[in-house]
Design an enzyme around this catalytic site. Structure first.
Site, PDB file in Angstrom:
ATOM      1  N   SER A   7      38.139  28.094  38.337  1.00  0.00           N
ATOM      2  CA  SER A   7      37.562  29.244  37.335  1.00  0.00           C
ATOM      3  C   SER A   7      35.441  28.878  37.854  1.00  0.00           C
ATOM      4  O   SER A   7      35.005  27.568  37.578  1.00  0.00           O
ATOM      5  CB  SER A   7      36.845  29.114  35.479  1.00  0.00           C
ATOM      6  N   HIS A  32      38.556  31.884  40.386  1.00  0.00           N
ATOM      7  CA  HIS A  32      39.469  32.843  38.742  1.00  0.00           C
ATOM      8  C   HIS A  32      37.960  33.413  38.584  1.00  0.00           C
ATOM      9  O   HIS A  32      36.611  32.249  38.698  1.00  0.00           O
ATOM     10  CB  HIS A  32      39.959  31.445  37.993  1.00  0.00           C
ATOM     11  N   ASP A  34      35.752  34.607  35.757  1.00  0.00           N
ATOM     12  CA  ASP A  34      35.738  34.674  34.311  1.00  0.00           C
ATOM     13  C   ASP A  34      34.896  36.040  33.483  1.00  0.00           C
ATOM     14  O   ASP A  34      33.793  35.356  33.714  1.00  0.00           O
ATOM     15  CB  ASP A  34      35.590  33.730  33.625  1.00  0.00           C
ATOM     16  N   MET A  36      32.835  38.108  30.891  1.00  0.00           N
ATOM     17  CA  MET A  36      33.433  38.624  29.530  1.00  0.00           C
ATOM     18  C   MET A  36      32.419  39.588  29.333  1.00  0.00           C
ATOM     19  O   MET A  36      31.210  38.811  29.502  1.00  0.00           O
ATOM     20  CB  MET A  36      32.695  37.040  29.160  1.00  0.00           C
ATOM     21  N   HIS A  65      39.426  37.535  35.357  1.00  0.00           N
ATOM     22  CA  HIS A  65      40.237  38.053  33.845  1.00  0.00           C
ATOM     23  C   HIS A  65      38.788  38.551  33.374  1.00  0.00           C
ATOM     24  O   HIS A  65      38.196  38.170  33.424  1.00  0.00           O
ATOM     25  CB  HIS A  65      40.598  35.947  33.870  1.00  0.00           C
ATOM     26  N   MET A  67      37.665  39.520  29.985  1.00  0.00           N
ATOM     27  CA  MET A  67      37.770  39.449  28.829  1.00  0.00           C
ATOM     28  C   MET A  67      36.924  40.286  28.289  1.00  0.00           C
ATOM     29  O   MET A  67      35.631  40.000  27.939  1.00  0.00           O
ATOM     30  CB  MET A  67      38.195  37.737  28.505  1.00  0.00           C
ATOM     31  N   MET A 136      47.065  32.216  27.540  1.00  0.00           N
ATOM     32  CA  MET A 136      45.416  31.379  27.074  1.00  0.00           C
ATOM     33  C   MET A 136      45.708  30.451  25.797  1.00  0.00           C
ATOM     34  O   MET A 136      46.810  30.018  25.197  1.00  0.00           O
ATOM     35  CB  MET A 136      44.739  31.921  25.998  1.00  0.00           C
ATOM     36  N   ASP A 174      45.049  28.679  31.200  1.00  0.00           N
ATOM     37  CA  ASP A 174      44.196  28.785  30.976  1.00  0.00           C
ATOM     38  C   ASP A 174      43.478  28.379  29.954  1.00  0.00           C
ATOM     39  O   ASP A 174      43.558  28.693  28.917  1.00  0.00           O
ATOM     40  CB  ASP A 174      43.437  30.279  31.172  1.00  0.00           C
TER      41      ASP A 174
END
Length: 215
Positions: A7, A32, A34, A36, A65, A67, A136, A174
């Site tokens: 990540s 990866h 993330d 958000m 990913h 989120m 998750m 993850d």
């Protein structure tokens, strides 16, 4: 084969492209990312412009990913920015099948992520449209959390569900995965490992990636 998807959120952002080169040289399989939004999860990280800039500096697949709430509004933008895999949360979209169809229409691989409390039953009628399921193993939104042990049972059940379809679908996990528990995770059927703190807080992150791939 087990794939490692470090990540990039855990890297030092003042040296982000040095980190990217390190991941390439160390044999990471994906990067990866993330994303958000401060709504679906408490924190805000980065968006499609970061993906665009990462794409310029690496040939590694970008494992994005999302989120975020209402991911359909941004899927095409992330695809255009250079994402290779786009994963949406089942909890964040009212029409999961539509979201997966949209991802696939861009030519990218489609993933679904499930929070720790979300049952596998939400996948029953969408697996035909899925390339990867991201489980998750912590509650999303913060790094450095402890691994939730029940995630192993969930992974085993998901692997059985996937095998029943006859499709080749990756299982990614993850949260809280390190050299201490990765063997239990992969034994449960997970084949893509997200590693953030365990890689970037190591004395030698490159060596840690190589270690994780061997365990």
């Amino acid at each position: 084969m087990i794939k490692i998807s470090p990540s990039i959120l855990s890297a030092d952002f003042t040296k982000i492209f040095d980190a990217v080169k390190m991941l390439e040289n160390a044999g990471a399989d994906y990067i990866h990312c993330d994303v958000m939004d401060g709504s679906f999860v408490p924190n805000i990280t980065f968006g499609q412009y970061m993906i665009r800039d990462l794409r310029k500096h690496t040939k590694l697949p970008l494992d994005v990913h999302l989120m975020i709430n209402n991911p359909d509004k941004y899927i095409v933008e992330f695809a255009d920015a250079g994402a290779d895999i786009i994963t949406v949360h089942a909890e964040a979209t009212n029409h999961l099948d539509r979201s997966l169809q949209l991802i696939r229409s861009t030519g990218k691989k489609a993933g679904v992520s499930l929070n720790p409390h979300t049952p596998l039953s939400v996948l029953e009628y969408v697996l035909y449209n899925v390339d990867m399921v991201l489980l998750m193993s912590v509650n999303p939104g913060f790094g450095g959390q402890s691994f939730i042990d029940s995630s192993l049972d969930k992974a085993r059940a998901l692997r059985a569900m996937i095998q029943a379809t006859g499709r080749d679908i990756d299982i990614e996990m993850d949260g809280g995965i390190s050299a201490h528990n990765i063997k239990a995770v992969t034994d449960a059927g997970v084949n893509v490992i997200v590693a953030g703190n365990s890689v970037f807080s190591a004395d030698n992150p490159a060596d840690m990636i190589k270690t994780l791939k061997l365990l």
